[in-house]
Design a protein around this motif. Sequence first.
Motif, mmCIF file in Angstrom:
data_model
loop_
_atom_site.group_PDB
_atom_site.id
_atom_site.type_symbol
_atom_site.label_atom_id
_atom_site.label_comp_id
_atom_site.label_asym_id
_atom_site.label_seq_id
_atom_site.Cartn_x
_atom_site.Cartn_y
_atom_site.Cartn_z
ATOM 1 N N ARG A 172 0.879 -1.176 0.000
ATOM 2 C CA ARG A 172 0.000 0.000 0.000
ATOM 3 C C ARG A 172 0.913 1.222 0.000
ATOM 4 O O ARG A 172 1.993 1.191 0.608
ATOM 5 C CB ARG A 172 -0.911 -0.021 1.221
ATOM 6 N N PRO B 117 -4.611 4.624 -6.416
ATOM 7 C CA PRO B 117 -4.746 3.341 -7.131
ATOM 8 C C PRO B 117 -5.266 3.545 -8.548
ATOM 9 O O PRO B 117 -6.045 4.463 -8.807
ATOM 10 C CB PRO B 117 -5.777 2.572 -6.312
ATOM 11 N N TYR C 93 -3.632 -3.716 -9.278
ATOM 12 C CA TYR C 93 -4.180 -3.496 -7.939
ATOM 13 C C TYR C 93 -5.211 -4.569 -7.599
ATOM 14 O O TYR C 93 -5.921 -5.069 -8.477
ATOM 15 C CB TYR C 93 -4.867 -2.127 -7.850
ATOM 16 N N LYS D 291 -9.842 -2.233 2.708
ATOM 17 C CA LYS D 291 -8.875 -1.233 3.208
ATOM 18 C C LYS D 291 -8.523 -0.214 2.122
ATOM 19 O O LYS D 291 -7.727 0.675 2.333
ATOM 20 C CB LYS D 291 -7.598 -1.941 3.647
ATOM 21 N N ILE E 135 -4.506 -2.621 -2.764
ATOM 22 C CA ILE E 135 -3.128 -3.048 -2.538
ATOM 23 C C ILE E 135 -2.517 -3.356 -3.905
ATOM 24 O O ILE E 135 -3.142 -4.019 -4.741
ATOM 25 C CB ILE E 135 -3.073 -4.256 -1.562
#
Length: 508
Positions: A256, A261, A278, A283, A286
Amino acid sequence: MSKNLSYWQDTVETKSYEALAGNIEINTLVIGGGITGITTAYLLTKLGVDTVVVDAGTLNKNTTAKTTAKITYQHGAIYNDLISKVGEEKALQYLDANRQAITLVKDIIENHNISCDYKTQWAYLYATKENEIEKVMKEKEAYDRLGIPSTITQEIPLPFDIKSAVGVENQGQFHPLKYVYELSNILEKEKCKIYEDTCVLDIEGEKPPFKVVTKKGEIKCQNVVVACHYPFLKDGKHGMYFLRMHQSRSYVLGVRSDVKPFEGMYININDPIYSLRYQFDEKGAILLLGGGNHRTAEKEDERSSYESLEKFFHEYFPNPKIEYAWSNQDCMTLDDIPYIGQMSSNIPGIYVATGFKKWGMTSGTAAAMIISDLIVKGKSDNTDVFFPSRFKVVDSTKNFITNGLEIAESFIMRLLPIHLKELDDVTMGEGKIVEYEGSKIGVYRDENGKYEGIIPNCTHLGCLLKFNRAEKSWDCTCHGSRFDVLGNVIEGPAVRPLKRVEISDTKN
Ligand SMILES: Cc1cc2nc3c(=O)[nH]c(=O)nc-3n(C[C@H](O)[C@H](O)[C@H](O)COP(=O)(O)OP(=O)(O)OC[C@H]3O[C@@H](n4cnc5c(N)ncnc54)[C@H](O)[C@@H]3O)c2cc1C
């Protein structure tokens, strides 16, 4: 951060299956519970074939558990190469099989309402240097010849300059373990049994019915699908895959960072490979960065693969927080085309699916489609390009194999005296091969100074092992089998543990 636990393993609800207990009889046995085996069992069960799946380990500790899970037919820059190597017709078969696989994955997810973070994505192959533009253009020409709709662009959202990229739409990404476990639930409802902790040691018989010998019982069946990643069978009659395949490792970091993103899946056109995409979760997102590829057991220090990925992150992604670091390996064939179909031309009823060269999300699914068709209908589309017996193995190599086996079997357990001077050279947390009375012995010294010894010859065909400093494992320099420091098999083709060497004060 846990070493070698993948994002997928960490974010899936797993479930366990019992081991086989005793002998059974079934129409079709699928060996291997990765995406290939589970999809094959799903398709066969749907077609009414009584099927059982066995796995040596569990469904969440295989290559499928450590992929980057791009679902695409853009397998790097392959189509220009494929056309020149095998011609346009077979290149089209390759494309068609993988395109159908993408559709199948999507259909399965939609039809069963599977929640596995599926997302349709564009996939891009990009060049960062002037002298790579021509390669991108050649790939684009190959796409045009094969009828793949594509776009050339310089506008992709990566945080560094690129010179050119070719993009294809309607590809996808997902959470591979959520997908596999949902399929396994469907199999259970359809009364297709899955057995974990059931390692297959041999397949006996040259025509159906076959006797499949496992550590937990024997299985009599009409068809066997060898979907166990690297085929473990090592006798001459099963196609000798170990002479025409090696394994290659890749590394993935899950990070992260402060970079916004972006959508899309990316891979560069030349080595060193950087693959990016990604994964979106609760959350946020990532970034999964893959690369650091090398032939198994060929790199002096495997940790440098992780280091090169970390360097990349620090250069382009501010404030990176590495949450995951994992690695795994896949099977590479002589011509970069998977082996899918009847395993050996002399033995009808045994099928193989291997050699996915890090593109098994689609190729494994394509293999499941082809093999289930071959079993049920006796024929399938797109078989020629993947025909497993396309390379001939010369007779003299059979002697080499027998010799290899004899060497492996001739080792005996022996004691290594603790006072041996060479043992002092083994750093804590490291493994090393030392010589003792004319024999090689693999010694690992743990963080507390305790030694563990093994005979460093692979139990598959006797090749020398090398210590892997990133994963703390003993890796085979020929075919990529891997063992832990106590000699247990981590991954095949080996199915038997290493011989242990006791390191003590006593000299034998
Ligand atoms: C780092 C990395 C990134 C990748 N990224 C991508 C990607 O983005 N897209 C893509 O398409 N592909 C990707 N791949 C490739 C893809 O993950 C693999 O090709 C695919 O997972 C192979 O699936 P499989 O079912 O054939 O094998 P596996 O998932 O390895 O399953 C084989 C199973 O067989 C079992 N088995 C082995 N031996 C025996 C035995 N003797 N008896 C019983 N069972 C046995 C094992 O326990 C295992 O569970 C990547 C690979 C790597 C290493």
